[in-house]
Design a protein around this motif. Structure first.
Motif, short mmCIF file in Angstrom:
data_model
loop_
_atom_site.label_atom_id
_atom_site.label_comp_id
_atom_site.label_asym_id
_atom_site.label_seq_id
_atom_site.Cartn_x
_atom_site.Cartn_y
_atom_site.Cartn_z
N ALA A 1 0.83 -1.21 0.00
CA ALA A 1 0.00 0.00 0.00
C ALA A 1 0.86 1.26 0.00
CB ALA A 1 -0.94 -0.01 1.20
N ALA A 2 1.92 1.27 0.80
CA ALA A 2 2.81 2.44 0.85
C ALA A 2 3.53 2.63 -0.48
CB ALA A 2 3.82 2.28 1.99
N VAL A 3 3.96 1.54 -1.09
CA VAL A 3 4.64 1.62 -2.39
C VAL A 3 3.69 2.19 -3.44
CG1 VAL A 3 5.57 0.21 -4.28
CG2 VAL A 3 6.34 -0.18 -1.94
N TYR A 4 2.46 1.68 -3.46
CA TYR A 4 1.50 2.16 -4.45
C TYR A 4 1.15 3.63 -4.23
CZ TYR A 4 -2.25 2.18 -7.82
OH TYR A 4 -3.03 2.48 -8.91
N ARG A 5 0.97 4.02 -2.98
CA ARG A 5 0.62 5.42 -2.69
C ARG A 5 1.73 6.37 -3.15
NH1 ARG A 5 -1.28 3.30 2.45
NH2 ARG A 5 0.73 3.92 3.31
N LEU A 6 2.99 6.01 -2.88
CA LEU A 6 4.09 6.85 -3.32
C LEU A 6 4.19 6.87 -4.84
CD1 LEU A 6 6.48 8.69 -2.77
CD2 LEU A 6 7.91 6.64 -2.54
N ALA A 7 4.01 5.73 -5.48
CA ALA A 7 4.05 5.66 -6.94
C ALA A 7 2.97 6.55 -7.55
CB ALA A 7 3.88 4.22 -7.42
N TYR A 8 1.77 6.48 -6.97
CA TYR A 8 0.68 7.31 -7.49
C TYR A 8 0.93 8.79 -7.20
CZ TYR A 8 -3.78 9.31 -8.57
OH TYR A 8 -4.75 10.10 -9.12
N ALA A 9 1.45 9.09 -6.03
CA ALA A 9 1.73 10.49 -5.68
C ALA A 9 2.74 11.10 -6.65
CB ALA A 9 2.24 10.60 -4.25
N MET A 10 3.71 10.32 -7.07
CA MET A 10 4.72 10.84 -7.97
C MET A 10 4.25 10.86 -9.43
SD MET A 10 8.26 9.40 -6.32
CE MET A 10 9.30 10.43 -7.35
N ALA A 11 3.55 9.81 -9.85
CA ALA A 11 3.16 9.69 -11.26
C ALA A 11 1.81 10.33 -11.57
CB ALA A 11 3.14 8.22 -11.67
N ARG A 12 0.92 10.38 -10.58
CA ARG A 12 -0.43 10.94 -10.73
C ARG A 12 -1.24 10.21 -11.80
NH1 ARG A 12 -2.20 13.13 -6.58
NH2 ARG A 12 -3.79 14.15 -7.80
N SER A 13 -0.99 8.94 -11.96
CA SER A 13 -1.72 8.12 -12.93
C SER A 13 -1.80 6.70 -12.39
CB SER A 13 -0.99 8.13 -14.27
OG SER A 13 -1.40 7.06 -15.08
N ARG A 14 -2.98 6.12 -12.44
CA ARG A 14 -3.15 4.75 -11.97
C ARG A 14 -2.31 3.78 -12.80
NH1 ARG A 14 -9.42 3.19 -11.00
NH2 ARG A 14 -9.63 4.05 -8.92
N CYS A 15 -2.34 3.95 -14.11
CA CYS A 15 -1.60 3.03 -14.99
C CYS A 15 -0.11 3.10 -14.71
CB CYS A 15 -1.87 3.37 -16.45
SG CYS A 15 -3.58 3.11 -16.92
N TRP A 36 13.72 0.62 1.94
CA TRP A 36 14.34 0.15 0.69
C TRP A 36 13.31 0.14 -0.44
CZ3 TRP A 36 13.81 -3.84 -2.84
CH2 TRP A 36 14.88 -4.05 -3.70
N LEU A 37 12.13 -0.40 -0.14
CA LEU A 37 11.08 -0.45 -1.17
C LEU A 37 10.65 0.95 -1.61
CD1 LEU A 37 8.99 -3.42 0.23
CD2 LEU A 37 10.27 -3.40 -1.91
N LEU A 38 10.54 1.88 -0.68
CA LEU A 38 10.16 3.25 -1.04
C LEU A 38 11.27 3.94 -1.82
CD1 LEU A 38 8.24 4.37 2.17
CD2 LEU A 38 7.29 3.73 -0.05
N HIS A 39 12.51 3.64 -1.51
CA HIS A 39 13.64 4.18 -2.27
C HIS A 39 13.60 3.67 -3.72
CE1 HIS A 39 17.68 5.75 -2.93
NE2 HIS A 39 17.97 4.59 -3.51
N VAL A 40 13.36 2.38 -3.88
CA VAL A 40 13.25 1.80 -5.23
C VAL A 40 12.04 2.39 -5.95
CG1 VAL A 40 12.91 -0.35 -6.51
CG2 VAL A 40 14.49 -0.30 -4.58
N TYR A 62 3.81 13.75 5.07
CA TYR A 62 2.48 13.83 5.66
C TYR A 62 1.70 12.53 5.61
CZ TYR A 62 3.08 18.82 6.11
OH TYR A 62 3.54 20.05 6.48
N TYR A 63 1.83 11.77 4.54
CA TYR A 63 1.03 10.55 4.42
C TYR A 63 1.72 9.32 4.97
CZ TYR A 63 -2.04 13.35 1.52
OH TYR A 63 -2.89 14.33 1.07
N GLU A 64 3.04 9.23 4.84
CA GLU A 64 3.77 8.06 5.33
C GLU A 64 4.42 8.31 6.69
OE1 GLU A 64 3.41 5.21 3.86
OE2 GLU A 64 2.39 6.06 2.12
N GLY A 65 4.51 9.57 7.13
CA GLY A 65 5.00 9.88 8.46
C GLY A 65 6.51 9.84 8.64
N TYR A 66 7.26 9.97 7.56
CA TYR A 66 8.73 9.97 7.67
C TYR A 66 9.24 11.34 8.07
CZ TYR A 66 9.19 5.35 5.58
OH TYR A 66 9.13 4.01 5.34
N GLN A 67 10.37 11.35 8.76
CA GLN A 67 11.07 12.59 9.11
C GLN A 67 11.97 12.98 7.94
OE1 GLN A 67 10.34 14.30 11.94
NE2 GLN A 67 8.78 12.70 12.15
#
Length: 152
Positions: A13-27, A56-60, A113-118
């Motif tokens: 879920a975190a990977v998908y949310r970051l991917a969508y936040a950056m790409a702004r496209s479901r596909c 690591w997964l969020l970095h990738v 804000y969404y994942e809570g990282y510093q």
């Protein structure tokens, strides 16, 4: 054999949310998601802690999203609009404002804000210095404030 299925359950879920936040496209987010877990399966890294695995997964994910967005092929295509209906006008305004931010700002806003990282953790995930992340957060907040004032 790597535990890719477990990684998908724990961090998907975190990977998908970051991917969508950056790409702004479901596909595009789907493509990034698949690429991230393929890389996880192929490289079979050993993680010390669940937090290490997630970072690591969020970095990738951030790297895959940047690669996709910088692709020469992408410049020759026209993106399809993902249209989502919001029942709350404020949520719709925030999403519209986020969509107008450059990708580097969307990534830091999402991770903060969404994942809570510093900021130090975001810097490691995105491969930036902590001061750069803090400056980008400040600029992103300022830009969001301006965009949301225009909406009201």
């Amino acid at each position: 054999m790597p535990d890719t299925a477990g990684a998908v359950e724990r961090c998907g879920a975190a990977v998908y949310r970051l991917a969508y936040a950056m790409a702004r496209s479901r596909c595009d987010a789907d493509d990034i998601f698949q690429e991230v877990f393929l890389r996880c399966h192929r490289s079979a890294p050993a993680f010390a802690t669940p937090e290490h695995e997630r970072a690591w997964l969020l970095h990738v994910t951030a790297n895959c999203a940047r690669s996709l967005l910088a692709s020469p092929w992408r410049r020759r295509t026209v993106p399809l609009e993902d249209v989502y209906a919001y029942t709350d006008p404020a949520a719709s305004a925030v999403d519209d404002a986020l969509a107008q931010l450059p990708g580097k700002y969307r990534a830091v806003i999402h991770l903060f804000y969404y994942e809570g990282y510093q900021t130090e953790e975001i810097a490691r995930i995105l491969g930036r210095s902590p001061s750069t992340v803090r400056a980008q957060l400040t600029r992103a907040r300022r830009k969001l404030r301006e965009l949301l004032k225009e909406e009201l």
